[in-house]
Motif scaffolding. Structure first.
Motif, PDB file in Angstrom:
ATOM      1  N   THR A  68       0.821  -1.210   0.000  1.00 51.39           N
ATOM      2  CA  THR A  68       0.000   0.000   0.000  1.00 51.39           C
ATOM      3  C   THR A  68       0.852   1.255   0.000  1.00 51.39           C
ATOM      4  OG1 THR A  68      -0.079  -0.151   2.393  1.00 51.39           O
ATOM      5  CG2 THR A  68      -1.925  -1.105   1.163  1.00 51.39           C
ATOM      6  N   GLY A  69       2.166   1.103  -0.138  1.00 48.57           N
ATOM      7  CA  GLY A  69       3.033   2.269  -0.272  1.00 48.57           C
ATOM      8  C   GLY A  69       3.671   2.749   1.015  1.00 48.57           C
ATOM      9  N   THR A  70       3.254   2.186   2.155  1.00 50.29           N
ATOM     10  CA  THR A  70       3.962   2.545   3.385  1.00 50.29           C
ATOM     11  C   THR A  70       5.318   1.854   3.378  1.00 50.29           C
ATOM     12  OG1 THR A  70       3.048   0.693   4.620  1.00 50.29           O
ATOM     13  CG2 THR A  70       1.804   2.762   4.681  1.00 50.29           C
ATOM     14  N   ILE A  71       6.221   2.377   4.197  1.00 48.64           N
ATOM     15  CA  ILE A  71       7.597   1.880   4.153  1.00 48.64           C
ATOM     16  C   ILE A  71       8.080   1.532   5.552  1.00 48.64           C
ATOM     17  CG2 ILE A  71      10.002   2.562   3.683  1.00 48.64           C
ATOM     18  CD1 ILE A  71       8.926   4.242   1.379  1.00 48.64           C
ATOM     19  N   SER A  72       8.707   0.383   5.663  1.00 52.64           N
ATOM     20  CA  SER A  72       9.402   0.025   6.896  1.00 52.64           C
ATOM     21  C   SER A  72      10.888   0.037   6.597  1.00 52.64           C
ATOM     22  CB  SER A  72       8.983  -1.370   7.369  1.00 52.64           C
ATOM     23  OG  SER A  72       7.577  -1.442   7.498  1.00 52.64           O
ATOM     24  N   VAL A  73      11.639   0.752   7.419  1.00 56.00           N
ATOM     25  CA  VAL A  73      13.095   0.768   7.263  1.00 56.00           C
ATOM     26  C   VAL A  73      13.705   0.031   8.434  1.00 56.00           C
ATOM     27  CG1 VAL A  73      15.183   2.160   7.099  1.00 56.00           C
ATOM     28  CG2 VAL A  73      13.061   2.965   6.033  1.00 56.00           C
ATOM     29  N   MET A  74      14.353  -1.077   8.153  1.00 55.42           N
ATOM     30  CA  MET A  74      15.040  -1.835   9.193  1.00 55.42           C
ATOM     31  C   MET A  74      16.491  -1.390   9.199  1.00 55.42           C
ATOM     32  SD  MET A  74      12.129  -3.398   8.486  1.00 55.42           S
ATOM     33  CE  MET A  74      12.296  -4.218   6.914  1.00 55.42           C
ATOM     34  N   THR A  75      16.909  -0.768  10.287  1.00 53.18           N
ATOM     35  CA  THR A  75      18.254  -0.196  10.323  1.00 53.18           C
ATOM     36  C   THR A  75      19.112  -0.877  11.369  1.00 53.18           C
ATOM     37  OG1 THR A  75      19.542   1.813  10.753  1.00 53.18           O
ATOM     38  CG2 THR A  75      17.433   1.644  11.874  1.00 53.18           C
ATOM     39  N   GLU A 122       8.208   4.098   8.664  1.00 51.94           N
ATOM     40  CA  GLU A 122       8.408   3.645  10.044  1.00 51.94           C
ATOM     41  C   GLU A 122       9.817   3.070  10.167  1.00 51.94           C
ATOM     42  OE1 GLU A 122       5.733   4.227  11.910  1.00 51.94           O
ATOM     43  OE2 GLU A 122       6.674   3.528  13.766  1.00 51.94           O
ATOM     44  N   ILE A 123      10.487   3.399  11.272  1.00 54.30           N
ATOM     45  CA  ILE A 123      11.845   2.880  11.489  1.00 54.30           C
ATOM     46  C   ILE A 123      11.777   1.699  12.447  1.00 54.30           C
ATOM     47  CG2 ILE A 123      14.146   3.422  12.374  1.00 54.30           C
ATOM     48  CD1 ILE A 123      13.389   4.841   9.740  1.00 54.30           C
ATOM     49  N   VAL A 124      12.413   0.622  12.064  1.00 57.58           N
ATOM     50  CA  VAL A 124      12.478  -0.571  12.911  1.00 57.58           C
ATOM     51  C   VAL A 124      13.931  -0.764  13.315  1.00 57.58           C
ATOM     52  CG1 VAL A 124      12.079  -3.056  13.018  1.00 57.58           C
ATOM     53  CG2 VAL A 124      10.547  -1.602  11.655  1.00 57.58           C
ATOM     54  N   HIS A 125      14.166  -0.881  14.595  1.00 54.11           N
ATOM     55  CA  HIS A 125      15.551  -1.054  15.036  1.00 54.11           C
ATOM     56  C   HIS A 125      15.578  -1.857  16.328  1.00 54.11           C
ATOM     57  CE1 HIS A 125      15.644   2.164  18.323  1.00 54.11           C
ATOM     58  NE2 HIS A 125      14.414   2.165  17.887  1.00 54.11           N
ATOM     59  N   GLY A 126      16.767  -2.298  16.694  1.00 54.60           N
ATOM     60  CA  GLY A 126      16.932  -2.871  18.023  1.00 54.60           C
ATOM     61  C   GLY A 126      16.461  -4.306  18.184  1.00 54.60           C
ATOM     62  N   ASP A 127      16.299  -5.056  17.127  1.00 54.29           N
ATOM     63  CA  ASP A 127      15.844  -6.443  17.257  1.00 54.29           C
ATOM     64  C   ASP A 127      16.525  -7.275  16.175  1.00 54.29           C
ATOM     65  OD1 ASP A 127      14.508  -8.865  17.277  1.00 54.29           O
ATOM     66  OD2 ASP A 127      12.534  -7.981  17.599  1.00 54.29           O
ATOM     67  N   THR A 128      17.382  -8.197  16.599  1.00 52.84           N
ATOM     68  CA  THR A 128      18.138  -8.974  15.608  1.00 52.84           C
ATOM     69  C   THR A 128      17.239  -9.851  14.753  1.00 52.84           C
ATOM     70  OG1 THR A 128      18.539 -10.751  17.202  1.00 52.84           O
ATOM     71  CG2 THR A 128      20.232  -9.034  17.031  1.00 52.84           C
ATOM     72  N   ALA A 129      16.014 -10.099  15.217  1.00 54.45           N
ATOM     73  CA  ALA A 129      15.103 -10.923  14.413  1.00 54.45           C
ATOM     74  C   ALA A 129      14.435 -10.111  13.308  1.00 54.45           C
ATOM     75  CB  ALA A 129      14.037 -11.555  15.312  1.00 54.45           C
ATOM     76  N   LYS A 130      14.576  -8.797  13.378  1.00 51.10           N
ATOM     77  CA  LYS A 130      13.878  -7.949  12.407  1.00 51.10           C
ATOM     78  C   LYS A 130      14.820  -7.185  11.482  1.00 51.10           C
ATOM     79  CE  LYS A 130       9.906  -6.994  15.442  1.00 51.10           C
ATOM     80  NZ  LYS A 130       9.339  -5.968  16.327  1.00 51.10           N
TER      81      LYS A 130
END
Lengths: 262, 161, 792
Positions: free
Chosen positions: C498-505, C534-542
């Motif tokens: 749907t065009g939203t973005i998750s950035v896994m950093t 949305e920024i995703v961080h801090g989880d080695t599973a993600k």
């Protein structure tokens, strides 16, 4: 922290009864006692809270001067003593921080007699009377060295009565971490002479600097103590200040207190 | 353990406590209100500040039983009724008055109590009023600005003086 | 008008809302079903041989579930040092094992030698006290003073290391003779002996860890206060516990500040995992502040002799230093890099000094481990240089501003190869100095001094011009320098249907505002609204394998990886657009959120492309993959080199020696700035810590190794009324030449540049007040020390 039985009486009489229990210790604002208990340096079996007793609360003028209930928090003293004894109000308003002042009480401070606490200087310089559940104790007789007082086992303070001086000031130099007094001086000028009490400086706890009292009684001006020296023999020496440094502070702060006295 | 009852954020609550249970433990563990933090054990850092009967206190240095029946407010009770940020909270966001967020609940609670007593504090009064709250992130610059702004003053102008 | 979104906008932080409403989730805020509580049993003596630990004394106590001692971990690995440093003679550093729990010997007050697990925290705490009382430790003489430790081979922190020296490092050893010669022939030599005071990091959130074990799969999960979950996982798995990396998930949720102290793996993390497995229940541990003081890695703690050779006009000809650096009782993960490659390589400062030689001896002592703390090595270098330059000005009666201008590198000299092994890519040090002089109103100083004098105060002004190397990175460089890891970073950009973005950093935000700033960059590059990122961080599973946040690296390294991943997204989008628009891929352009066929009005929006990527009904399967998700790893070509000029004014109370910092001005060059509000906040925080180091913070062990400053009652943290408002500026920007965003690190700057400015100001105040015999006061410039210096 060890566990204990918590009791909160609502009258002095009930508190006296509770304090007669084996292993009982009074709790006032707890701002010193709780950290001490967390370190397991104090482990009462019964803790008797004095903060629910209406008779121990409040500030009012009465016989002999300003009467302050032992469980009155510093913040209340800072507010309500202002009109009667501004130097004392100022002292109360400079203890700890706002949250500590909302809990910590005059009775707790005077009973603990920490060598770096503020109130003992005011009590001694004012020639105040410490009233307990069983007697009245003159300031001179009350303080008996650091963390040591005339209080007996189970005895607790109910009130402190401060004679009002003509002029007074408290000048505190903060220990930079704890913000207790690294050294602080309370100067009080009465009709019959000047009293100078020093806290934070001496291994023997709060003390009167009698040479300064004599000089200031003759001439109440900062310059009157210029020629005096403060012996550093009994001064505290720690990582925040050497004995010589504290001796210097005693003199510098006394001069500033005289200048500031109102 | 006995049940201790008080009013927290406007609601009557009850949770078990021992004599030694601190107010902060009662709030965090007993009630699950984890917004109030513990940052030290000597009553210095202020991360645990809450209001008891309208006054800021360090909840790590008060026994839960000693404030039984009191009216307690925590960071969880500081937003407006519609869920939007309260004046103090909004000022902290507007002025970047927080970074890691750990000291923030205590800062907000102390600020709210400070402004209730002194609605228009000077910079010096703000700094003095915050001396019982330690922040390691911000150097206090933006916290002091946030408090001044929350009091309706022009924080940028005061900071630039 | 300033922008309100995108790159360069002071966008308000989205993460603030949860922190301001008490909805942040820090490790200790989590409650696990069936959890048990661990309390560490810590040595109360600095040095001793463990004779016996009577675990039977507590095993029957109420609620006690298990007791661990060093014996339980003697067969697993140790917590390693991340950098191998060789001594001047080529021999490798001495690297003693750092066990999960002390075994055989305890080596500092606070060294954990046992742990008690119980149903409740109070029960565990009670039992830990009993176990402490039931332990016999034969006390050995404490080794506290570094120079004494190095001189006395009979008393050893580690029995196998005879002189307590970890290594004796020379940089650059081949240049030593030339530097000695330059020093000998210099017309004037300034010598200064100084201490860079040991600091306790004091992130406001104490360390905490929760271990879980899932017997159904054999998986472990560690929730912990970490600045770099992947690094922690690597250390726990590959070095300490021997758990396969794909069987351990490490989560660092909201973390309440780090400043370096939460980079490192600590024994408690391994302990809660081992305990969780043994008990089949989650096991949690949270430090009390007292434990933080005793067991968090401390910072700084250098004793340095610095010599500076110069002309009588103040041209710097040579710098030579000899430093003793305390590593404490064990090597923490970055401890060997901090005093060497984060310190020695910076000893030319921002100056065109031809000859520099640095010698560092690292010494084991019976104190807490010492490691990187905000700035890490670079504050030590900057302090040494800027203090000795200031002393040169006084000895030769030269103007400190003029002397800096004579010696600063000029813009035409970049790229500039220093005599200590770095290549500065770009900078304009004159510009930041001029800006600081303007903002600090140096011209008006005399009037302010006179006004202070009327109030009985001595006023002084101090300057520092500083540079650092950060964006801790280039794997090729750190590899040459001894690093056992690479220092790249990674990002995955996942465009949802749907065009939203998750950035896994791979970066970890513990106050730096990544959740706000990274979307600003994504939004600007893709022409979309930041609120859809949305920024995703801090989880080695993600997240992809990243190295976390420290060394002012998040934006320069992980941000660059994100930028590269976005470029890949755009490239993939062009392929999809070419297919949808029936055009050649080379004819597709991307701008303002639209893929267009050049020279036509045919276009697809970013949203249309995203949707198509996940609904690929007519894709040419051999040439176009479905999906719109890209990962990039970024390893930069060089460090970034932020620099600046700081000016401090102080007032000194002659009667008490108290120093008040009354103004502080920073002019910094951070290259391009993504969010000025956040950058300024980082500088404020760094300066606050720098003022803390300079004026307040002292970590003091007595001769028995007892920490005298083990709580906020004695360790003076800066409070709101200890500091002024700061003036900060970052307008003199020279973009970094080698990363795609043109950014330089800003997180450590304030802590690096500020301490010498403060101390220089104090010395200036004393000289102006007639105390001209005072040439130096060690930090912290406490009232007692300043008064003693004045009255010496």
């Amino acid at each position: 922290m060890h566990n204990f039985e918590f009791v909160k009486p609502s009258s002095i009489a009930d508190a006296v009864a509770a304090m007669s229990t084996e292993g009982a210790q009074p709790l006032s604002g707890g701002q010193t006692l709780l950290p001490t208990m967390k370190q397991r340096l104090a482990a009462p079996e019964v803790l008797v809270s004095l903060t629910g007793i209406a008779e121990l609360q409040g500030v009012c003028m009465g016989e002999g001067g300003l009467h302050i209930g032992a469980a009155t928090p510093h913040a209340v003293v800072a507010r309500e003593a202002l009109a009667h004894y501004p130097a004392l109000a100022s002292l109360a308003g400079g203890i700890g921080d706002p949250a500590v002042r909302n809990r910590g009480t005059i009775g707790g401070s005077v009973a603990n007699n920490d060598p770096a606490a503020c109130y003992p200087a005011a009590v001694l310089a004012s020639g105040a009377t410490v009233v307990t559940d069983r007697r009245r104790i003159a300031a001179e007789d009350y303080f008996q060295g650091m963390f040591t007082t005339a209080l007996e086992e189970g005895e607790f303070i109910t009130q402190v009565i401060f004679p009002i001086p003509q002029a007074a000031a408290y000048v505190k130099f903060n220990q930079p971490a704890s913000r207790f007094a690294l050294t602080a001086v309370f100067v009080a000028k009465f009709a019959d002479g000047v009293r100078v009490a020093v806290t934070g400086a001496s291994n023997n706890g709060v003390f009167r600097w009698e040479e300064a009292e004599a000089a200031l009684s003759a001439d109440f001006a900062a310059g009157a103590i210029a020629g005096l020296t403060v012996p550093s023999d009994d001064m505290i020496s720690d990582l925040h200040g050497s004995a010589a440094y504290r001796a210097n502070l005693v003199k510098v702060l006394t001069g500033r207190a005289v200048t500031a006295a109102r | 353990m006995t049940n201790v009852t008080m009013t927290v954020n406007g609601k009557s609550v009850s949770a078990p406590a021992e004599g030694r249970t601190l107010l902060v433990e009662y709030l965090r563990t007993g009630l699950g209100l984890t917004g109030t933090h513990v940052g030290c054990d000597t009553s210095q850092c202020g991360a645990c500040v809450v209001h008891v009967d309208g006054r800021a206190v360090k909840s790590c240095t008060v026994f839960a039983m000693d404030v039984e029946g009191s009216d307690v407010r925590t960071i969880e009770g500081m937003a407006n009724a519609d869920g939007s940020l309260g004046v103090v909270q909004q000022a902290f966001q507007d002025h970047h008055g927080l970074q890691c967020g750990f000291c923030t609940p205590g800062m907000v609670m102390t600020t709210a109590a400070l402004l209730a007593e002194n609605p228009r504090p000077s910079e010096a009064e703000v700094r003095h009023g915050l001396e019982g709250n330690i922040c390691r992130c911000t150097g206090y610059h933006n916290i002091v600005k946030a408090v001044l702004a929350a009091s309706g003053q022009d924080a940028d102008a005061i900071a630039a003086q | 008008m300033p922008k309100d979104t995108g790159i360069g906008a002071s966008t308000k932080r989205r993460e603030d809302v949860r922190f301001l409403t008490g909805r942040g989730v820090y490790t200790d805020d989590l409650t696990m079903f069936g959890q048990a509580h661990a309390v560490m049993v810590r040595s109360t003596v600095a040095h001793g041989r463990i004779v016996s630990i009577d675990t039977a004394a507590v095993e029957a106590m109420p609620g006690v579930l298990a007791v661990f001692t060093g014996e339980d971990f003697k067969d697993v690995g140790g917590n390693p040092a991340g950098w191998l440093i060789n001594s001047r003679d080529g021999t490798p550093m001495r690297e003693p094992k750092r066990p999960v729990l002390a075994h055989g010997k305890v080596r500092h007050v606070g060294d954990a030698y046992a742990a008690v697990i119980a149903e409740s925290y109070a029960q565990a705490k009670d039992a830990a006290q009993v176990l402490s009382d039931a332990t016999v430790i034969e006390e050995l003489p404490a080794i506290i003073d570094m120079k004494a430790a190095a001189a006395d081979a009979s008393n050893r922190v580690h029995d196998e290391i005879p002189d307590n020296i970890c290594f004796d490092w020379g940089w650059i050893e081949d240049n030593r003779a030339a530097v000695d010669e330059a020093m000998k022939s210099a017309p004037h030599v300034v010598t200064l002996e100084l201490t860079n005071n040991r600091l306790v990091p004091n992130a406001m959130e104490p360390r905490a860890s929760i271990g879980e074990y899932f017997p159904g799969t054999g998986d472990y999960k560690l929730t912990t206060t970490s600045q770099n979950p992947h690094l922690t996982r690597l250390l726990v798995c590959a070095f300490v516990m021997g758990i396969p990396e794909n069987k351990l998930q490490v989560v660092a949720p909201d973390v309440g500040g780090g400043f370096g102290s939460k980079i490192y793996h600590y024994g408690e993390e391994a302990l809660v995992l081992a305990a969780a497995k043994r008990l089949g229940r989650p096991v949690r541990w949270t430090a009390e502040r007292t434990e933080s003081f005793l067991s968090d890695a401390h910072g700084r703690d250098h004793v340095t002799k610095i010599e500076l050779g110069c002309t009588k006009q103040g041209d710097i000809l040579a710098i030579r230093t000899e430093t003793y650096a305390n590593v404490g009782a064990y090597l923490s993960n970055f401890s060997t890099a901090t005093p060497t490659f984060l310190h020695g390589t910076l000893m030319a400062g921002p100056y065109k000094v031809p000859h520099v030689y640095v010698n560092v001896k690292t010494v084991f002592t019976n104190t807490a481990p010492v490691d990187a703390y905000r700035g890490a090595g670079r504050p030590e270098a900057t302090y040494s240089i800027e203090r000795v330059v200031d002393k040169m000005c006084r000895e030769l009666n030269l103007d400190p501003f003029e002397v800096r201008r004579r010696n600063l590198l000029t813009p035409d000299q970049f790229p500039y190869t220093t005599p200590v092994g770095l290549v500065y890519d770009t900078g304009n040090y004159q510009a930041t100095l001029d800006k600081a002089v303007e903002l600090a109103d140096v011209a008006g100083f005399e009037a302010r001094r006179a006004e202070s004098a009327r109030r009985g105060k001595l006023r002084g002004m101090g300057l520092s011009t500083w540079i650092e190397a950060c964006g801790i990175a280039p794997s090729h460089l750190v590899g040459v320098l001894g690093a056992r890891v690479g220092l790249y970073d990674a990002a995955t950009v996942r465009v949802n249907a749907t065009g939203t973005i998750s950035v896994m950093t791979g970066a970890h935000s513990h106050g730096q505002g990544h959740e706000t700033v990274f979307p600003q960059i994504v939004a600007e590059k893709l022409g979309i609204d930041a609120s859809s990122v949305e920024i995703v961080h801090g989880d080695t599973a993600k997240i992809p394998f990243g190295m976390g946040s420290y060394g002012s690296r998040s934006l320069a390294v992980a941000g660059s990886a994100m930028d590269r991943a976005i470029d890949k997204i755009i490239a993939k989008g062009k392929k999809i657009a070419a297919h949808m628009l029936e055009a050649a891929e080379g004819d597709i352009t991307f701008a303002d959120g639209k893929f267009s066929v050049a020279g036509t009005d045919k276009a697809k929006t970013f949203g249309e492309i995203a949707f198509s990527a996940y609904v690929p009904h007519n894709y040419p399967l051999e040439t176009l993959e479905p999906g719109l998700e890209e990962t990039a790893f970024y390893d930069p070509a060089n460090f970034t080199y932020p620099a600046g000029a700081y000016i401090c004014e102080v007032e000194v109370d002659e009667g008490t020696g108290k120093v008040d910092v009354v103004s502080f001005t920073c002019a910094d060059d951070f290259g391009n700035v993504m969010n000025p509000m956040i950058v300024e906040g980082q500088v404020h925080g760094g300066v606050g810590q720098g003022i803390g180091q300079a004026v307040l913070e002292s970590t003091s062990y007595d001769e028995n190794g007892q920490l005298l400053t083990g709580s906020y009652m004695d360790y003076a943290m800066p409070r709101a009324d200890d500091v002024p408002f700061y003036t900060v500026d970052h307008s003199c920007a020279t973009p970094c030449t080698h990363n795609p965003l043109g950014v330089k690190g800003c997180g450590e700057a304030g802590a690096i540049g500020s301490p010498p400015a403060v101390v220089n100001a104090v010395i200036d105040a004393l000289h102006r007040g007639g105390h001209t015999h005072v040439s130096h006061i060690d930090m912290p410039v406490s009232p007692n020390r300043v008064w003693q210096a004045m009255n010496a």
